[in-house]
Design a protein around this motif. Structure first.
Motif, short mmCIF file in Angstrom:
data_model
loop_
_atom_site.label_atom_id
_atom_site.label_comp_id
_atom_site.label_asym_id
_atom_site.label_seq_id
_atom_site.Cartn_x
_atom_site.Cartn_y
_atom_site.Cartn_z
N LEU A 275 38.13 42.92 34.19
CA LEU A 275 36.96 42.02 33.69
C LEU A 275 36.90 40.92 33.61
O LEU A 275 35.70 40.80 32.49
CB LEU A 275 37.80 42.64 32.01
CG LEU A 275 37.75 44.12 32.15
CD1 LEU A 275 38.47 44.68 30.18
CD2 LEU A 275 37.09 45.09 31.89
N VAL A 276 37.43 39.87 34.00
CA VAL A 276 37.35 39.04 34.84
C VAL A 276 35.06 38.83 35.18
O VAL A 276 35.39 39.02 36.33
CB VAL A 276 37.76 37.81 35.11
CG1 VAL A 276 37.56 36.76 34.97
CG2 VAL A 276 39.32 37.97 34.50
N PRO A 277 34.38 38.04 34.59
CA PRO A 277 33.37 38.08 35.74
C PRO A 277 33.68 37.26 36.78
O PRO A 277 34.55 36.89 36.99
CB PRO A 277 32.18 37.51 34.21
CG PRO A 277 33.30 37.26 33.38
CD PRO A 277 34.65 37.56 33.60
N GLY A 278 32.42 37.37 37.79
CA GLY A 278 32.81 37.06 39.02
C GLY A 278 32.57 35.62 39.20
O GLY A 278 33.72 35.17 40.01
N PRO A 279 31.56 34.49 39.06
CA PRO A 279 31.89 33.68 38.98
C PRO A 279 32.48 33.23 37.94
O PRO A 279 33.48 31.57 38.97
CB PRO A 279 30.60 33.19 37.64
CG PRO A 279 29.29 34.08 37.99
CD PRO A 279 30.68 35.55 37.85
N LEU A 280 33.43 33.14 36.70
CA LEU A 280 34.47 32.61 36.95
C LEU A 280 35.72 33.19 37.48
O LEU A 280 36.89 31.71 37.57
CB LEU A 280 34.90 33.31 35.18
CG LEU A 280 35.46 32.39 33.96
CD1 LEU A 280 35.38 31.23 33.87
CD2 LEU A 280 35.75 32.98 32.42
N ARG A 281 35.65 33.83 38.02
CA ARG A 281 36.31 34.13 38.75
C ARG A 281 37.03 33.31 39.54
O ARG A 281 37.57 33.39 40.86
CB ARG A 281 36.89 35.77 38.80
CG ARG A 281 37.69 36.26 40.27
CD ARG A 281 37.88 37.96 40.12
NE ARG A 281 36.65 37.83 41.16
CZ ARG A 281 36.34 37.58 41.88
NH1 ARG A 281 36.83 37.52 43.30
NH2 ARG A 281 34.73 38.19 42.92
N VAL A 282 35.32 33.61 40.35
CA VAL A 282 35.26 32.42 41.46
C VAL A 282 35.47 30.68 41.16
O VAL A 282 36.70 30.38 41.94
CB VAL A 282 33.72 32.14 42.44
CG1 VAL A 282 33.85 31.23 42.98
CG2 VAL A 282 33.91 33.68 42.89
N LEU A 283 35.46 30.38 40.01
CA LEU A 283 35.39 29.08 39.54
C LEU A 283 37.33 29.14 39.56
O LEU A 283 37.81 27.85 39.97
CB LEU A 283 34.82 29.34 38.35
CG LEU A 283 35.30 27.70 37.69
CD1 LEU A 283 34.46 26.24 38.11
CD2 LEU A 283 34.82 27.74 36.41
N LEU A 284 38.06 29.93 38.88
CA LEU A 284 39.32 29.86 38.67
C LEU A 284 40.03 30.17 40.12
O LEU A 284 41.21 29.63 40.16
CB LEU A 284 40.33 30.79 37.52
CG LEU A 284 38.49 30.29 36.07
CD1 LEU A 284 39.43 31.06 35.27
CD2 LEU A 284 39.41 28.74 35.95
N GLY A 285 39.26 30.58 41.20
CA GLY A 285 40.15 30.93 42.43
C GLY A 285 40.85 31.76 41.94
O GLY A 285 41.83 32.44 42.27
N LEU A 286 40.50 33.24 41.54
CA LEU A 286 41.36 34.52 41.11
C LEU A 286 41.67 35.36 41.62
O LEU A 286 39.79 36.08 42.37
CB LEU A 286 40.98 34.78 39.42
CG LEU A 286 41.41 33.58 38.43
CD1 LEU A 286 41.37 34.05 37.27
CD2 LEU A 286 43.17 33.56 38.78
N PRO A 287 42.22 36.31 42.35
CA PRO A 287 41.62 37.06 43.02
C PRO A 287 41.58 38.38 42.70
O PRO A 287 41.30 38.32 41.64
CB PRO A 287 43.68 37.46 44.23
CG PRO A 287 43.96 37.63 42.40
CD PRO A 287 44.03 35.99 42.22
N VAL A 288 40.46 38.78 43.62
CA VAL A 288 39.26 40.48 43.35
C VAL A 288 40.40 41.07 42.52
O VAL A 288 41.56 42.07 42.97
CB VAL A 288 38.74 40.86 44.00
CG1 VAL A 288 38.32 41.76 43.74
CG2 VAL A 288 37.61 39.58 44.71
N ARG A 289 40.34 41.91 41.26
CA ARG A 289 41.21 42.94 40.86
C ARG A 289 39.99 43.69 40.48
O ARG A 289 38.26 43.59 40.06
CB ARG A 289 41.75 42.28 39.68
CG ARG A 289 42.28 41.39 39.83
CD ARG A 289 43.63 42.57 40.33
NE ARG A 289 44.23 43.30 39.61
CZ ARG A 289 45.18 43.84 39.48
NH1 ARG A 289 46.32 43.78 40.68
NH2 ARG A 289 45.99 44.71 39.26
N THR A 290 39.93 45.29 40.98
CA THR A 290 38.52 46.26 40.58
C THR A 290 39.16 46.86 38.81
O THR A 290 40.55 47.22 38.70
CB THR A 290 39.11 47.33 41.79
OG1 THR A 290 40.53 47.85 41.51
CG2 THR A 290 39.17 46.87 42.57
#
Length: 362
Positions: free
Chosen positions: A99-114
């Motif tokens: 449930l983490v938004p994409g821009p925030l996930r990219v900013l934090l450098g987190l891997p993709v979770r479905t």
């Protein structure tokens, strides 16, 4: 002829023994009929005297409320760390379920979770973390110098906190802030009377502070109002023992105490009020009269009375000095032979003329 009546014992082996009268009034050993709170005085054993009982006054107990004790409090920095940890845990759970938004996930450098939905474990973890965060941040409080917090839980006293800085208190506790700084209160003119029933207006200066926060907040509804009431009652008790003024010879020589002795009156007031307010958690350091004056309705009459008394005292003092001077003059004239032997008429005439001369000179 009447025959003497012979008494036959009803019970076989019956015998009679004389008992001395004074033994009928003796107390049995170990038996006391004196009520509690009484004193036996002036009793002599074996004389038939009844015991004299004098009642001893039993002091009225002062109701005691809760006593101040340290309340549950924790360091504020630990609560901040726990709250930040709860926020970070909520973010981790949201990332885990996708449930983490994409821009925030990219900013934090987190891997993709479905996102596959939040299960029971996810909801439980989020609820626990949110509860921890709310408790951590909701319990933060700032302690200030000169103030204390009284804590209660469902109406029950749980302690007082006097710590300063950032502290953590349970959000379930009800907090009541109390000012414990040293304060002084200058009253408005309070009505009272002296020993002679003369109406007065008195202004007092009271130096006090709250010593026990639990009693000050839970024993009385308003501790400042309670202090004011005790000051008025103390004024009525102390000032009614002495006259406000005593214009007499005994007063001039220091033999009569009056309310003008503000030091003694202040000490008596301080002791009286401090004893009465201790049960409410109030510590009184000083109760000093600043101004004692007559009430407006009697001020003019008392002013005329005092002036008349002063004039009478001045006349008495002047007459006493004149009489002493005349007596000394007559004695010295007689001793030096300046006047011969005087009869009563001549002596009275001389005394009269000298008195008129001295009074005219004054």
């Amino acid at each position: 002829m009447n025959e003497p009546v012979v008494r036959h014992p009803v019970i076989r082996n019956e015998s009679t023994t004389e008992i001395p009268v004074h033994l009928l009034f003796r107390d049995e050993t170990g038996v006391s009929s004196v009520p509690s709170g009484a004193t036996v005085v002036g009793r002599r054993k074996g004389t038939g005297e009844q015991r004299k009982v004098t009642a001893v006054p039993v002091p009225t107990p002062v109701p005691q409320g809760p006593v101040e004790r340290p309340g549950p409090a924790g360091p504020g920095w630990a609560a901040v760390i726990a709250g930040l940890g709860a926020v970070a845990g909520c973010g981790a759970v949201l990332w885990w379920v996708g449930l983490v938004p994409g821009p925030l996930r990219v900013l934090l450098g987190l891997p993709v979770r479905t996102y596959d939905g939040i299960g029971t474990a996810g909801w439980g973890a989020l609820a626990a973390l949110v509860t921890v965060g709310l408790c951590a941040f909701g319990g933060l409080a700032r302690g200030r110098e000169g103030y204390a917090s009284v804590l209660t839980l469902f109406g029950a006293y749980r302690g007082s906190v006097r710590r300063t800085g950032l502290v953590w208190l349970s959000p379930l506790l009800v907090r009541r802030r109390v000012d414990v700084r040293l304060k002084h209160w200058r009253s408005e003119p309070l009505a009272t009377v002296d020993r002679n029933g003369i109406a007065l207006r008195v202004v007092v200066l009271v130096v006090w502070r709250v010593a026990d926060t639990a009693r000050a907040t839970l024993t009385v509804a308003d501790h400042t109002g309670y202090l004011r009431g005790q000051v008025e009652a103390g004024l009525a008790r102390v000032l009614s023992r002495l006259p406000v003024d005593a214009l007499s010879a005994a007063a001039d020589s220091g033999g009569t105490r009056t309310l003008r002795d503000t030091a003694a009156v202040g000490d008596a007031l301080t002791r009286e009020v401090a004893e009465r307010t201790a049960a409410a958690g109030i510590e009184v350091f000083s109760v000093q009269p600043v101004r004692i004056e007559y009430a407006p309705e009697v001020a003019e009459a008392m002013r005329r009375r005092n002036l008349a008394a002063l004039e009478a005292k001045d006349r008495d003092r002047a007459l006493a000095s004149v009489v002493d001077a005349v007596e000394d003059t007559v004695r010295r004239l007689t001793a030096r032979g300046l006047v011969g032997e005087l009869d009563d008429y001549e002596r009275k005439a001389l005394v009269r003329e000298l008195t008129v001369a001295y009074l005219g000179g004054r």
